[in-house]
Design a protein around this motif. Structure first.
Motif, PDB file in Angstrom:
ATOM      1  N   THR A  21       0.831  -1.205   0.000  1.00  0.00           N
ATOM      2  CA  THR A  21       0.000   0.000   0.000  1.00  0.00           C
ATOM      3  C   THR A  21       0.865   1.253   0.000  1.00  0.00           C
ATOM      4  N   ASP A  22       1.941   1.223   0.751  1.00  0.00           N
ATOM      5  CA  ASP A  22       2.843   2.369   0.836  1.00  0.00           C
ATOM      6  C   ASP A  22       3.451   2.692  -0.531  1.00  0.00           C
ATOM      7  N   PHE A  23       3.712   1.658  -1.334  1.00  0.00           N
ATOM      8  CA  PHE A  23       4.298   1.889  -2.654  1.00  0.00           C
ATOM      9  C   PHE A  23       3.385   2.759  -3.517  1.00  0.00           C
ATOM     10  N   GLY A  24       2.065   2.657  -3.311  1.00  0.00           N
ATOM     11  CA  GLY A  24       1.133   3.433  -4.115  1.00  0.00           C
ATOM     12  C   GLY A  24       1.372   4.927  -4.039  1.00  0.00           C
ATOM     13  N   SER A  25       1.842   5.410  -2.884  1.00  0.00           N
ATOM     14  CA  SER A  25       2.126   6.837  -2.764  1.00  0.00           C
ATOM     15  C   SER A  25       3.245   7.248  -3.707  1.00  0.00           C
ATOM     16  N   ALA A  26       4.298   6.438  -3.769  1.00  0.00           N
ATOM     17  CA  ALA A  26       5.408   6.752  -4.674  1.00  0.00           C
ATOM     18  C   ALA A  26       4.959   6.681  -6.131  1.00  0.00           C
ATOM     19  N   ALA A  27       4.137   5.674  -6.443  1.00  0.00           N
ATOM     20  CA  ALA A  27       3.656   5.520  -7.823  1.00  0.00           C
ATOM     21  C   ALA A  27       2.770   6.695  -8.228  1.00  0.00           C
ATOM     22  N   ARG A  28       1.935   7.177  -7.316  1.00  0.00           N
ATOM     23  CA  ARG A  28       1.067   8.316  -7.635  1.00  0.00           C
ATOM     24  C   ARG A  28       1.889   9.585  -7.860  1.00  0.00           C
ATOM     25  N   ASN A  65      -9.936   3.297  -5.179  1.00  0.00           N
ATOM     26  CA  ASN A  65     -10.830   4.202  -4.459  1.00  0.00           C
ATOM     27  C   ASN A  65     -10.475   5.661  -4.710  1.00  0.00           C
ATOM     28  N   THR A  66      -9.176   5.975  -4.632  1.00  0.00           N
ATOM     29  CA  THR A  66      -8.743   7.371  -4.744  1.00  0.00           C
ATOM     30  C   THR A  66      -7.498   7.527  -5.614  1.00  0.00           C
ATOM     31  N   GLY A  67      -7.230   6.583  -6.511  1.00  0.00           N
ATOM     32  CA  GLY A  67      -6.072   6.706  -7.387  1.00  0.00           C
ATOM     33  C   GLY A  67      -4.750   6.437  -6.723  1.00  0.00           C
ATOM     34  N   HIS A  68      -4.747   5.680  -5.632  1.00  0.00           N
ATOM     35  CA  HIS A  68      -3.522   5.357  -4.886  1.00  0.00           C
ATOM     36  C   HIS A  68      -3.049   3.952  -5.251  1.00  0.00           C
ATOM     37  N   TRP A  69      -3.803   2.929  -4.896  1.00  0.00           N
ATOM     38  CA  TRP A  69      -3.473   1.566  -5.324  1.00  0.00           C
ATOM     39  C   TRP A  69      -3.437   1.476  -6.843  1.00  0.00           C
ATOM     40  N   ALA A  70      -4.343   2.202  -7.498  1.00  0.00           N
ATOM     41  CA  ALA A  70      -4.399   2.176  -8.962  1.00  0.00           C
ATOM     42  C   ALA A  70      -3.107   2.685  -9.581  1.00  0.00           C
ATOM     43  N   ALA A  71      -2.431   3.589  -8.896  1.00  0.00           N
ATOM     44  CA  ALA A  71      -1.163   4.097  -9.419  1.00  0.00           C
ATOM     45  C   ALA A  71      -0.114   2.998  -9.475  1.00  0.00           C
ATOM     46  N   THR A  72      -0.182   2.039  -8.540  1.00  0.00           N
ATOM     47  CA  THR A  72       0.756   0.913  -8.576  1.00  0.00           C
ATOM     48  C   THR A  72       0.504   0.057  -9.804  1.00  0.00           C
ATOM     49  N   ASN A  73      -0.759  -0.273 -10.092  1.00  0.00           N
ATOM     50  CA  ASN A  73      -1.067  -1.031 -11.313  1.00  0.00           C
ATOM     51  C   ASN A  73      -0.637  -0.267 -12.553  1.00  0.00           C
TER      52      ASN A  73
END
Length: 320
Positions: free
Chosen positions: A119-126, A264-272
């Motif tokens: 989950t933390d990785f999503g912040s970097a990806a976003r 939900n808010t473009g966070h996890w989605a940024a990882t994909n």
């Protein structure tokens, strides 16, 4: 003392480093030892996006310890308001943020998160997606984040840092952006695209929802592929070599696909988005930043909505 090389020279200097990425050059992932080596010969801008203060302390995580030369760029600078966290930052405000951090379009930039988990990785990806859409290049995420840097026993600095502001002006590209209007057209069949839900299964099945979402459920016609798939089982904060290519092939993701990643808010989605676009190298992958919070709040059609909620919504609005 470091010197500031051109992006081309920077990439060439990194060719000798064991970078974990799709190419031998800079990014999109870089490991801790490679970044340490790069700091000795070039001058990348290191953005430490870790938010918040250390428990039982008035100091931030950045102040307690950061990579030498890093700039504090808390994740919330790149996020929308509480009621819609995935919303895009207006271009003029984003320009001000990047100027205050010293960002320029052609300076190699590394994004550092904590590296706690998937989950933390999503912040970097976003943040990576935001900077790429702003025209910043080349870019890299420190694989494993600050935890990986400390595990490698590399040097840290303490205390605050005052960035040297830049005069950058951005023009935000929509090349990797899917808007609500785009998603509406995909659902209606008037625009090509496959909608990929990056959330955990409970969200996709409608058994959980984000606090800011109007209703549980998912986008119509969506496909479930959770963001956590890309990470190794032994090191859940690291994307391991070969995992992305194997999973992309096994799940039929490939060139020519028109993929839209959402959560939900473009966070996890940024990882994909990052894995499919930057690591698997699939062109045409887009991120829907507002995701289910924006979609549900607009009263759009939903799928996998639990029966009682669906029936109540139908009575109140006449919509599915």
């Amino acid at each position: 003392m470091t010197k500031h090389l051109s992006p081309l020279a920077f990439a060439l200097a990194l060719l000798a480093q064991p970078v974990l990425a799709q190419d031998a050059g800079f990014g999109p992932l870089i490991d801790a030892q490679s970044l340490a080596g790069a700091r000795e010969t070039v001058d990348p801008l290191i953005l430490d996006i870790r938010p918040g203060k250390v428990e039982d302390s008035e100091k931030t995580h950045f102040e307690v310890g950061h990579i030498p030369g890093a700039v504090h760029a808390p994740y919330n600078l790149f996020r929308g308001p509480k009621e819609n966290p995935g919303a895009l930052i207006p271009e003029d405000k984003l320009t001000e943020v990047l100027r205050s951090l010293g960002v320029t379009l052609d300076r190699p930039t590394v994004i550092v998160h904590q590296g706690t988990d998937q989950t933390d990785f999503g912040s970097a990806a976003r943040v990576y997606w935001t900077l790429k859409s702003s025209g910043v290049s080349p870019l890299a995420i420190l694989n494993g984040g600050m935890n990986a840097w400390q595990e490698a026993k590399l040097p840290v600095e303490t205390g605050p840092v005052t960035p040297t502001p830049s005069d950058v002006t951005i023009s935000f590209s929509h090349e990797w952006l899917a808007t609500t209007g785009d998603v509406e057209q995909i659902v209606a069949g008037t625009q090509p695209g496959e909608l990929i839900d990056a959330r955990t299964q409970a969200f996709w099945e409608g058994n959980a929802k984000h606090d800011a979402a109007a209703r549980p459920g998912t986008l119509p016609q969506s496909r479930y592929f959770t963001h956590s798939n890309w990470f190794g089982s032994d090191r859940p904060a690291l994307i391991e070599p070969g995992v992305v290519e194997r999973l992309a092939a096994e799940n039929g993701f490939g060139q020519g696909d028109q993929l839209v990643s959402f959560c939900n808010t473009g966070h996890w989605a940024a990882t994909n988005w990052f894995a499919l676009s930057e690591l698997a190298g699939i062109e045409g992958v887009r991120l829907y930043p507002e995701s289910m919070v924006g979609w549900s709040s607009a009263g759009n059609e939903m799928a996998n909505v639990p029966g009682p909620i669906r029936n109540l919504w139908n009575r109140v609005t006449g919509k599915y």
